[in-house]
Enzyme design. Structure first.
Site, mmCIF file in Angstrom:
data_model
loop_
_atom_site.group_PDB
_atom_site.id
_atom_site.type_symbol
_atom_site.label_atom_id
_atom_site.label_comp_id
_atom_site.label_asym_id
_atom_site.label_seq_id
_atom_site.Cartn_x
_atom_site.Cartn_y
_atom_site.Cartn_z
ATOM 1 N N GLY A 60 8.702 0.076 2.091
ATOM 2 C CA GLY A 60 7.197 0.599 1.688
ATOM 3 C C GLY A 60 6.680 0.032 0.598
ATOM 4 O O GLY A 60 7.476 -0.641 -0.415
ATOM 5 N N GLU A 61 5.470 0.149 0.619
ATOM 6 C CA GLU A 61 4.772 -0.415 -0.672
ATOM 7 C C GLU A 61 4.708 -1.561 -1.101
ATOM 8 O O GLU A 61 4.654 -2.150 -2.140
ATOM 9 C CB GLU A 61 5.174 0.666 -1.700
ATOM 10 C CG GLU A 61 4.699 2.028 -1.350
ATOM 11 C CD GLU A 61 5.135 3.148 -2.773
ATOM 12 O OE1 GLU A 61 5.741 2.743 -3.448
ATOM 13 O OE2 GLU A 61 4.467 4.145 -2.593
ATOM 14 N N GLY A 62 5.225 -2.653 -0.151
ATOM 15 C CA GLY A 62 5.225 -3.790 -0.713
ATOM 16 C C GLY A 62 6.715 -4.363 -0.958
ATOM 17 O O GLY A 62 6.988 -5.502 -1.230
ATOM 18 N N ALA A 63 7.629 -3.491 -0.941
ATOM 19 C CA ALA A 63 8.754 -3.633 -1.410
ATOM 20 C C ALA A 63 9.862 -4.567 -0.446
ATOM 21 O O ALA A 63 10.631 -5.466 -0.965
ATOM 22 C CB ALA A 63 9.629 -2.539 -1.712
ATOM 23 N N ALA A 89 0.845 -1.233 -0.110
ATOM 24 C CA ALA A 89 0.044 0.054 0.001
ATOM 25 C C ALA A 89 0.877 1.183 -0.020
ATOM 26 O O ALA A 89 2.040 1.327 0.534
ATOM 27 C CB ALA A 89 -0.914 -0.001 1.072
#
Length: 578
Positions: A553-556, A407
């Site tokens: 972050g963001e699924g990384a 996200a």
């Protein structure tokens, strides 16, 4: 192989349609192929010529097993398959004929073929890949003979049962395959339902090169225009799903507190754990990766789990209003989302290295600040939950065997901390991480504004914090509700999910209140050092696999950990016992 291992595919087609040729193409790159020939011998010259043509097409390195004289061996053979081999069964029509011949059962009243054991054997086959060929004869006129009608009826029943057990089904007409279930595993123009582009980035360049790798061209898929709009507001980009609307899944259960969802296979998980201690490794064993093997075994229902091959990252994006977004720029968040959709930046590099597809989902941002008003209406929460469920089902139908939930968006993590605080009885100041602005500077003023916003929001909804729908409406927003729906939908389809960051953990806590079984389908690679993630994991009873404190972050972070998790499964599946 050229397609994801661990898959089960059924290829249907009429006479001379090219179904066998397609099946052979699908396994052409496999290292070990066992060709299972089902037809019984015959003195008919034309039949012998057909068999000879099949034999000439097969590569010399394939092993051949003929079961025409013993058709009952097929179920046993599927169960005894090795995890490193590929099976090609050609075809189920020959198997049915041999079975009926062996039973002397060519009459209307005979029920010599029990379909369920075959379907179960297909579903549970431990082979790296399984491709089955079967004739489609139900489009012809009704046969004039008893035997003809019997064969047509029985092969139709077999095709339905086996198709249900397979991940993908192709129907070949005049040499042209149409994928009626799942997508073409070779990646040739497969259509999947998506809210944004689905991209499979190219593998990362070697470390010595500095250029960012360009992704392979992929089809950008947009939402089905037949779906109903979420609302009349132009900024509401995410559609609501209506049970009667085209493209939706009919029969989707009502999402309500106390839902009953499937559980992983505890026996398979335990067997996988016991097997680990017998593997021939030089060191002390798998350590913190042993639970990953047990988790995969339980979710796959296999004592020797397969490495995940078809991984999809669902990247949910929404901006949140008010002081929960203090210190974050919506423009920066939008740029990162654009990078992901173009196949550039951190996510593209890691997805390319891990062989994962990236699908972006643009969710509507919150209209008001949660410290002052609810982020969503009750109707919008229901729409977002159902949309997330549909996203998970669509991914699974396309062959995805592992979903990564990521996200992004201004204020998304702080809003997630508010959801975690409400569901896990946490303190806002203890759950909000430091605010790091571009240049690496710590912005304490922004952190204090976030604390005040979350504190006020929690005070505003204190009487409703036990209702998961109310929590999503008041604190979470559309991205959190969609994430919750993804977790529920994935659990309903027995598909595991890697969580990454506060939004995923917040969604898991809310999903647990709808269906307690969901927490057994999630895996947390790392907390990223985030205090809200640590608290949420403790309440869920989920132990992070790693403790690298990666906060990419963001699924990384999950994508960075994925190759190590896969390595554990590869070793567990292929190493011999000591």
């Amino acid at each position: 192989m050229s397609w994801q291992s661990g898959r089960r595919l059924l290829v249907l087609g009429g006479i001379r349609s090219g179904k066998s040729e397609l099946a052979e193409q699908l396994v052409s790159d496999a290292a070990q192929v066992r060709y299972v020939a089902t037809a019984a011998g015959s003195d008919d010259p034309d039949w012998r010529a057909r068999v000879a043509a099949h034999r000439e097409r097969r590569p010399a390195g394939w092993s051949i097993e003929e079961i025409g004289s013993d058709p009952h061996r097929l179920v046993t053979l599927l169960g005894e398959a090795k995890p490193d081999e590929t099976l090609l069964v050609d075809d189920l029509g020959g198997w049915l004929t041999a079975t009926l011949d062996a039973a002397g059962a060519w009459d209307e009243n005979a029920r010599a073929v029990d379909v369920e054991p075959l379907a179960a054997a297909v579903r549970d086959c431990p082979a790296a890949a399984l491709v089955l060929v079967s004739p489609e004869v139900g489009l012809s006129v009704v046969a004039h003979t008893t035997a003809g009608r019997l064969f047509t009826d029985r092969i139709g029943e077999i095709n339905r049962a086996v198709a249900d057990a397979c991940d993908a089904v192709a129907f070949v007409v005049a040499g042209q395959p149409t994928w009626v279930k799942g997508a073409d595993p070779r990646g040739a123009g497969a259509r999947t339902f998506a809210a944004g582009p689905v991209r499979t980035p190219a593998p990362a360049e070697p470390a010595a090169q500095v250029a960012t790798p360009a992704p392979e061209p992929t089809e950008s898929i947009v939402t089905d225009p037949g779906l109903l709009a979420w609302s009349e507001t132009d900024t509401m980009l995410l559609p609501a799903l209506d049970a009667a609307a085209p493209g939706t899944t009919t029969g989707m259960p009502t999402i309500a507190v106390g839902m009953s969802l499937p559980m992983p296979d505890e026996a398979a998980s335990a067997a996988a754990g016991e097997r680990l201690s017998t593997l021939d490794v030089a060191g002390a064993g798998f350590g913190a990766l042993a639970p990953v093997v047990r988790f995969a075994a339980g979710t796959q229902g296999l004592p020797i789990p397969r490495p995940w091959q078809n991984v999809r990252l669902l990247l949910l994006h929404a901006d949140h209003a008010g002081d929960v977004a203090a210190g974050e720029s919506p423009a920066t968040a939008a740029r990162r989302l654009d990078d992901a959709e173009r196949g550039e930046g951190t996510l593209a590099l890691l997805a390319g290295a891990a062989g994962a597809a990236v699908q972006t989902v643009r969710c509507p941002g919150a209209v008001g600040a949660i410290e002052d008003a609810d982020a969503l209406s009750d109707a919008e929460v229901d729409a977002a939950l159902r949309y997330g469920w549909e996203l998970a089902e669509s991914a699974v139908d396309a062959g995805t065997d592992l979903i990564v939930l990521g996200a992004g968006g201004a204020g998304a993590d702080a809003a997630a901390a508010a959801v975690i605080a409400a569901t896990a009885n946490g303190e806002a100041a203890a759950l909000l991480g430091r605010v790091v602005v571009p240049g690496g500077r710590i912005d304490d003023l922004a952190w204090m504004r976030r604390c005040g916003a979350v504190r006020d929001a929690l005070h505003r909804v204190r009487s409703r914090s036990s209702d998961p729908r109310a929590v999503l409406a008041a604190l979470g927003g559309a991205d959190h509700a969609v994430a919750t729906g993804v977790l529920l939908g994935a659990a309903s389809r027995r598909t595991p999910v890697l969580l990454d960051g506060p939004v995923g953990v917040a969604a898991a806590l809310v999903a647990r209140d709808f269906g307690a079984q969901t927490r057994h389908w999630i895996l947390l690679p790392d907390t990223g050092g985030h205090p809200a993630v640590r608290l949420g994991a403790d309440v869920l009873g989920v132990t992070p696999v790693l403790d690298l404190k990666l906060g990419l972050g963001e699924g990384a972070t999950a994508l960075a950990a994925l190759p190590m998790l896969r390595s554990a499964l590869t070793l567990a599946a292929t190493l011999p016992g000591a």
